[in-house]
Design a protein around this motif. Structure first.
Motif, PDB file in Angstrom:
ATOM      1  N   LYS A   1       6.281   3.921  -4.464  1.00  0.00           N
ATOM      2  CA  LYS A   1       6.690   2.804  -3.618  1.00  0.00           C
ATOM      3  C   LYS A   1       6.120   3.000  -2.217  1.00  0.00           C
ATOM      4  CE  LYS A   1      10.978   1.372  -5.778  1.00  0.00           C
ATOM      5  NZ  LYS A   1      12.399   1.125  -5.566  1.00  0.00           N
ATOM      6  N   TYR A   2       5.864   1.881  -1.559  1.00  0.00           N
ATOM      7  CA  TYR A   2       5.414   1.938  -0.169  1.00  0.00           C
ATOM      8  C   TYR A   2       6.555   2.406   0.722  1.00  0.00           C
ATOM      9  CZ  TYR A   2       1.231  -0.716  -1.405  1.00  0.00           C
ATOM     10  OH  TYR A   2       0.057  -1.122  -1.937  1.00  0.00           O
ATOM     11  N   THR A   3       6.213   3.080   1.804  1.00  0.00           N
ATOM     12  CA  THR A   3       7.209   3.451   2.795  1.00  0.00           C
ATOM     13  C   THR A   3       7.498   2.222   3.654  1.00  0.00           C
ATOM     14  OG1 THR A   3       5.570   4.144   4.427  1.00  0.00           O
ATOM     15  CG2 THR A   3       6.354   5.824   2.880  1.00  0.00           C
ATOM     16  N   PRO A   4       8.632   2.191   4.350  1.00  0.00           N
ATOM     17  CA  PRO A   4       8.948   1.021   5.177  1.00  0.00           C
ATOM     18  C   PRO A   4       7.844   0.653   6.169  1.00  0.00           C
ATOM     19  CG  PRO A   4      10.878   2.374   4.952  1.00  0.00           C
ATOM     20  CD  PRO A   4       9.738   3.128   4.316  1.00  0.00           C
TER      21      PRO A   4
ATOM     22  N   VAL B   1       4.791  -1.196  -5.522  1.00  0.00           N
ATOM     23  CA  VAL B   1       4.270   0.135  -5.809  1.00  0.00           C
ATOM     24  C   VAL B   1       2.772   0.145  -5.515  1.00  0.00           C
ATOM     25  CG1 VAL B   1       3.883   1.831  -7.649  1.00  0.00           C
ATOM     26  CG2 VAL B   1       6.021   0.536  -7.568  1.00  0.00           C
ATOM     27  N   SER B   2       2.328   1.193  -4.885  1.00  0.00           N
ATOM     28  CA  SER B   2       0.918   1.347  -4.557  1.00  0.00           C
ATOM     29  C   SER B   2       0.100   1.558  -5.827  1.00  0.00           C
ATOM     30  CB  SER B   2       0.722   2.542  -3.622  1.00  0.00           C
ATOM     31  OG  SER B   2      -0.652   2.867  -3.504  1.00  0.00           O
ATOM     32  N   SER B   3      -0.963   0.805  -5.968  1.00  0.00           N
ATOM     33  CA  SER B   3      -1.835   0.998  -7.129  1.00  0.00           C
ATOM     34  C   SER B   3      -2.624   2.306  -7.003  1.00  0.00           C
ATOM     35  CB  SER B   3      -2.792  -0.185  -7.278  1.00  0.00           C
ATOM     36  OG  SER B   3      -3.583  -0.332  -6.121  1.00  0.00           O
ATOM     37  N   LYS B   4      -2.749   2.805  -5.785  1.00  0.00           N
ATOM     38  CA  LYS B   4      -3.472   4.053  -5.544  1.00  0.00           C
ATOM     39  C   LYS B   4      -2.646   5.278  -5.904  1.00  0.00           C
ATOM     40  CE  LYS B   4      -6.899   4.032  -1.935  1.00  0.00           C
ATOM     41  NZ  LYS B   4      -7.162   4.149  -0.517  1.00  0.00           N
TER      42      LYS B   4
END
Length: 82
Positions: A75-78, A68-71
């Motif tokens: 979730k990040y994309t592929p 998961v992005s802290s920003k």
């Protein structure tokens, strides 16, 4: 002789430089590999990288798909997983 994360990084950097990659590309590849080496160290400790098997690689792939992005908190994309 044990193959650890620092040796893996050194081998990869030497290979990329010898293959004609630009410094910016080398930096990007090494940053991606650091995610993997961090995962290895966090889950398996100081192991010989030659002992990494398919089961371990699959657990890493699961790990990166759940990051998961802290920003953004999503979730990040592929395309941006690593």
């Amino acid at each position: 002789m044990k193959l650890n994360s620092s040796k893996v990084m050194k081998i990869l950097k030497t290979y990329l430089k010898g293959s004609g990659y630009k410094e910016s590309g080398i930096k990007t590849y090494l940053m991606s590999i650091r995610i993997f080496t961090g995962f290895v160290e966090d889950t398996a400790g100081d192991i010989d990288y030659r002992d990494i098997d398919e089961v371990f690689i699959k657990s890493f792939l699961k790990f990166i798909t759940e990051r998961v992005s802290s920003k953004t908190g999503r979730k990040y994309t592929p395309r941006t997983m690593i």
